[in-house]
Design an enzyme around this catalytic site. Structure first.
Site: not given
Ligand code: EPU
Length: 340
Positions: A165, A241, A336
């Site tokens: 990012r 996010s 972010e």
């Molecule tokens: N999780 C929870 N509770 C929640 C959300 C997530 O426990 O409410 C935990 C779970 O263990 C899950 C893990 O977090 O397995 C990862 O969640 P997710 O796959 O949704 O990914 P993220 O790390 O929360 C990031 C990006 C997203 C992107 C997804 C998929 C950032 C800041 N965000 O989210 O990007 O779509 O990975 O790759 O790195 C964005 O930047 O606007 C965005 C949506």
């Protein structure tokens, strides 16, 4: 060039915040951008901001200055050796329509970035990423105009300093260059990136083997995973996010893991990356509201406008969540989203 005075930014931010700017200038070509920058220099306008699709910013108040927006569009193939294709794209091109076009034309690499809101120019600033892929992995060069002088400068991928990012355009050169075109290096051979756990789970659930994934199917999968977790920008205001996932030192992680054996984590440069969504959910914020601002009920990393929220309402909720995460886990989470 289109110029609006005392202009509502409601249609220019996916959070759906009602804020206004003193002036809004949209240009559709390099010569119009030159003209706009000349005007700003002649007036001595110091307050100006360039925006893309407004999907990663939060207006916290009215903007007493000029907002610039690119309507430079177009996609042209500038190199093609039969396998590697370089596609030069105008900064104002809609991101998802670009991914859709590439998928349909057999130009591969961007499929995992399907349905991300925003525009091509901002993808090169923000290094947008999802499901194991980042835009910076495919960006070959970025064409810009220096705001202070109007001079053209092309940045190579290396010069963009891409990281999670992050890019030089968000870092030390923030505000100094306006991106006009981005060239992506794509492949004719489809070599899907299926490493992300949520993607594999979805494939398994649908009984699809890794070998039978086609580009169209991969795009459909990403779209459906995103739709199941993230609010529809047409219905609920958000900026995706809201926070970045923090990277904590290895020893700090081991201590936390002893306390929370289910703590999700990923290897990262400089330590261990922890999903901020998990931290926020543990603090009890998932699906909760604070006045007109709230936390999405299917992804705690996403703050939402529950209707009529001001930027200040969202900032207040963000501060409260950051404090709760800090007090409970001793971890600092950082937005972010860019505050204006
Ligand atoms: N999780 C929870 N509770 C929640 C959300 C997530 O426990 O409410 C935990 C779970 O263990 C899950 C893990 O977090 O397995 C990862 O969640 P997710 O796959 O949704 O990914 P993220 O790390 O929360 C990031 C990006 C997203 C992107 C997804 C998929 C950032 C800041 N965000 O989210 O990007 O779509 O990975 O790759 O790195 C964005 O930047 O606007 C965005 C949506």
């Amino acid at each position: 060039m289109i110029i609006h005075h005392d202009y509502s930014l409601l249609g220019h931010n996916t959070f759906g915040i009602e804020a206004r700017c003193r002036r809004f200038i949209e240009y559709a070509s390099l010569s119009e951008l030159d003209e706009a920058l000349k005007l700003l220099r002649e007036e001595g306008e110091t307050q100006f901001l360039h925006i893309g699709g407004g999907s990663n910013l939060l207006f916290t108040k009215d903007f007493d200055g000029t907002i610039l927006h690119s309507a430079i569009t177009g996609r042209e193939t500038v190199a093609d050796d039969g396998e590697h294709v370089e596609l030069r794209v105008g900064a104002g091109e809609n991101w998802d329509r670009l991914v859709e076009h590439c998928t349909a034309e057999g130009l591969h690499g961007l499929e995992n970035l399907s349905l991300i809101p925003g525009e091509a120019g901002a993808s090169a600033v923000q290094n947008i990423g999802a499901y194991g892929t980042e835009a910076g992995d495919f960006i070959v060069r970025v064409e810009t105009v220096e705001t202070a002088t109007g001079r053209r400068r092309t940045f190579t991928n290396r010069e963009c300093e891409y990281a999670y990012r992050h890019s030089i355009f968000k870092g030390k050169l923030a505000g100094h260059y306006i991106i006009t075109h981005v060239t992506f290096g794509l492949h004719r051979t489809f070599a899907p990136d299926l490493g992300y756990a949520a993607l594999r789970r979805e494939l398994e659930a649908r009984g699809i083997s890794l070998a039978s994934v086609t580009p169209t199917l991969l795009r459909e999968l990403i779209v459906s995973i995103r739709q199941s977790k993230l609010p529809d920008p047409a219905v609920t205001g958000s900026a995706g996010s809201f926070f970045m996932n923090p990277v904590i030192p290895e020893e700090r992680f081991r201590a936390l893991q002893a306390q929370y054996p289910d703590l999700p984590h990923y290897p990262a440069a400089g330590g261990v990356k922890i999903p901020a969504g998990w931290l926020i959910e543990q603090c009890g914020w998932k699906g909760k509201r604070a006045g007109k601002a709230g936390v999405h009920d299917r992804q705690a990393l996403v703050l939402i406008n529950c209707g009529g929220a001001t930027g200040a309402d969202i900032v207040q909720l963000s501060d409260t969540i950051r404090r709760d995460v800090r007090e409970r886990f001793g971890i600092e989470i950082r937005p972010e989203v860019y505050f204006v």
